[in-house]
Design a protein around this motif. Structure first.
Motif, PDB file in Angstrom:
ATOM      1  N   PHE A 170       0.692  -1.240  -0.074  1.00  0.00           N
ATOM      2  CA  PHE A 170       0.103   0.243   0.036  1.00  0.00           C
ATOM      3  C   PHE A 170       0.963   1.350  -0.087  1.00  0.00           C
ATOM      4  O   PHE A 170       1.901   1.413   0.716  1.00  0.00           O
ATOM      5  N   GLU A 171       0.465   2.349  -0.724  1.00  0.00           N
ATOM      6  CA  GLU A 171       1.391   3.604  -0.884  1.00  0.00           C
ATOM      7  C   GLU A 171       0.034   4.545  -0.919  1.00  0.00           C
ATOM      8  O   GLU A 171      -0.521   4.695  -1.919  1.00  0.00           O
ATOM      9  N   ASP A 172       0.415   5.461  -0.147  1.00  0.00           N
ATOM     10  CA  ASP A 172      -0.766   6.559  -0.180  1.00  0.00           C
ATOM     11  C   ASP A 172      -0.175   7.695  -1.217  1.00  0.00           C
ATOM     12  O   ASP A 172       0.910   7.628  -1.598  1.00  0.00           O
ATOM     13  N   GLN A 196       3.807  11.042  -4.304  1.00  0.00           N
ATOM     14  CA  GLN A 196       3.951  12.392  -4.913  1.00  0.00           C
ATOM     15  C   GLN A 196       5.131  12.917  -4.373  1.00  0.00           C
ATOM     16  O   GLN A 196       5.594  14.100  -4.652  1.00  0.00           O
ATOM     17  N   GLY A 197       5.857  11.931  -3.517  1.00  0.00           N
ATOM     18  CA  GLY A 197       7.257  12.358  -2.892  1.00  0.00           C
ATOM     19  C   GLY A 197       7.295  13.795  -1.818  1.00  0.00           C
ATOM     20  O   GLY A 197       8.095  14.297  -2.069  1.00  0.00           O
ATOM     21  N   LYS A 198       5.911  13.626  -1.445  1.00  0.00           N
ATOM     22  CA  LYS A 198       5.885  14.712  -0.227  1.00  0.00           C
ATOM     23  C   LYS A 198       6.241  14.021   1.367  1.00  0.00           C
ATOM     24  O   LYS A 198       6.025  12.996   1.404  1.00  0.00           O
ATOM     25  N   ALA A 199       6.114  14.840   2.281  1.00  0.00           N
ATOM     26  CA  ALA A 199       6.288  14.572   3.771  1.00  0.00           C
ATOM     27  C   ALA A 199       5.050  14.380   3.856  1.00  0.00           C
ATOM     28  O   ALA A 199       3.996  15.047   3.647  1.00  0.00           O
ATOM     29  N   ASN A 200       4.903  13.682   5.125  1.00  0.00           N
ATOM     30  CA  ASN A 200       3.400  13.443   5.668  1.00  0.00           C
ATOM     31  C   ASN A 200       2.758  14.561   6.071  1.00  0.00           C
ATOM     32  O   ASN A 200       1.468  14.870   6.261  1.00  0.00           O
ATOM     33  N   ALA A 204     -10.704  14.821   2.936  1.00  0.00           N
ATOM     34  CA  ALA A 204     -10.341  14.032   2.020  1.00  0.00           C
ATOM     35  C   ALA A 204      -8.955  14.458   1.380  1.00  0.00           C
ATOM     36  O   ALA A 204      -8.772  14.955   0.199  1.00  0.00           O
ATOM     37  N   HIS A 205      -7.841  14.223   2.236  1.00  0.00           N
ATOM     38  CA  HIS A 205      -6.460  14.798   1.885  1.00  0.00           C
ATOM     39  C   HIS A 205      -5.541  13.406   1.291  1.00  0.00           C
ATOM     40  O   HIS A 205      -6.159  12.420   0.898  1.00  0.00           O
ATOM     41  N   LEU A 206      -4.308  13.834   1.050  1.00  0.00           N
ATOM     42  CA  LEU A 206      -3.185  13.155  -0.017  1.00  0.00           C
ATOM     43  C   LEU A 206      -3.374  11.519   0.760  1.00  0.00           C
ATOM     44  O   LEU A 206      -3.076  10.672   0.177  1.00  0.00           O
ATOM     45  N   LYS A 207      -3.311  11.518   2.274  1.00  0.00           N
ATOM     46  CA  LYS A 207      -2.988  10.313   3.066  1.00  0.00           C
ATOM     47  C   LYS A 207      -4.232   9.259   2.784  1.00  0.00           C
ATOM     48  O   LYS A 207      -4.307   8.343   3.577  1.00  0.00           O
ATOM     49  N   ASN A 208      -5.727  10.007   2.482  1.00  0.00           N
ATOM     50  CA  ASN A 208      -6.830   9.261   2.596  1.00  0.00           C
ATOM     51  C   ASN A 208      -6.861   8.263   1.185  1.00  0.00           C
ATOM     52  O   ASN A 208      -8.000   7.920   0.842  1.00  0.00           O
ATOM     53  N   ASP A 218      -1.279  19.859   0.825  1.00  0.00           N
ATOM     54  CA  ASP A 218      -0.724  20.573  -0.244  1.00  0.00           C
ATOM     55  C   ASP A 218      -0.840  19.688  -1.386  1.00  0.00           C
ATOM     56  O   ASP A 218      -0.089  18.898  -1.881  1.00  0.00           O
ATOM     57  N   GLY A 219      -1.828  20.048  -2.170  1.00  0.00           N
ATOM     58  CA  GLY A 219      -2.108  19.357  -3.535  1.00  0.00           C
ATOM     59  C   GLY A 219      -3.431  19.564  -4.104  1.00  0.00           C
ATOM     60  O   GLY A 219      -4.048  20.443  -3.463  1.00  0.00           O
TER      61      GLY A 219
END
Length: 197
Positions: A28-30, A35-39, A85-89, A44-45
């Motif tokens: 699993f990859e969020d 997108q090479g971002k930090a948690n 509903a952010h990038l980690k979701n 941001d996106g």
């Protein structure tokens, strides 16, 4: 599957990244990592960047269904006024790094945030704006970024599903507050009429 514990203090959820049939965990990859971002950059996106990450990472045979599922899940978040509903979701699942089955993971962590934060907005931008979209914007997004040829019926199906839902106890104040947000969202997402395709 999920259920509430008998003492009503814990929500028990079956892991979607575990394959019970073969007794193994899935990869699993969020979207933060993809997108090479930090948690701490999970807000941001844009929702467009999530669609692009699906295109770039989904297996060819799973790309179209993953994009369609993503669009439907985004419609659900917008209709439920889920401002978290952010990038980690959002993420991708796969059997192993060499497999050809990378696809969108099931959606998770959906909540009507506007009952807690009345001025809440979506976690990421959509079509250059960080505001609740109308039907036209959502359909335009579906066509342009999720390759959904007829996004209107997808929007209608999600709206019909949430409109027909009632909890076991629909007399609670919490449900009344959620229902008001859903009604407001439904109005915005049907304003252009169901002819918008």
């Amino acid at each position: 599957t999920f259920h509430l514990s008998e003492d009503r203090k814990r929500l028990v959820i079956e892991r979607f990244d575990y394959d019970r049939e073969h007794d193994r965990y899935l990869g699993f990859e969020d979207m933060v990592s993809l997108q090479g971002k930090a948690n701490d950059q999970k807000y941001d996106g844009s929702y467009e960047s999530v669609a692009k990450a699906i295109v770039n990472n989904a297996s060819p045979a799973r790309q179209a269904s993953s994009l369609t599922d993503y669009f439907a899940s985004l419609v659900l978040s917008m209709a439920l006024r889920n401002g978290d509903a952010h990038l980690k979701n959002y993420g991708m699942l796969y059997t192993d790094p060499g497999s050809d089955d990378c696809r969108l993971a099931p959606i998770y962590d959906i909540v009507c945030t506007m009952i807690y934060v009345p001025a809440d907005t979506p976690a990421l931008s959509l079509m250059g704006k960080r505001q609740w979209p109308d039907r036209g914007s959502l359909c335009e997004f579906g066509r342009a970024f999720c390759r959904v040829e007829h996004p209107g019926p997808v929007v209608d199906k999600v709206l019909d599903a949430i409109s027909s839902y009632r909890p076991d106890d629909d007399t609670s104040d919490m449900w009344a507050r959620i229902a008001r947000q859903i009604d407001s969202a439904r109005l915005a997402l049907t304003k252009a009429g169901r002819t918008q395709r």
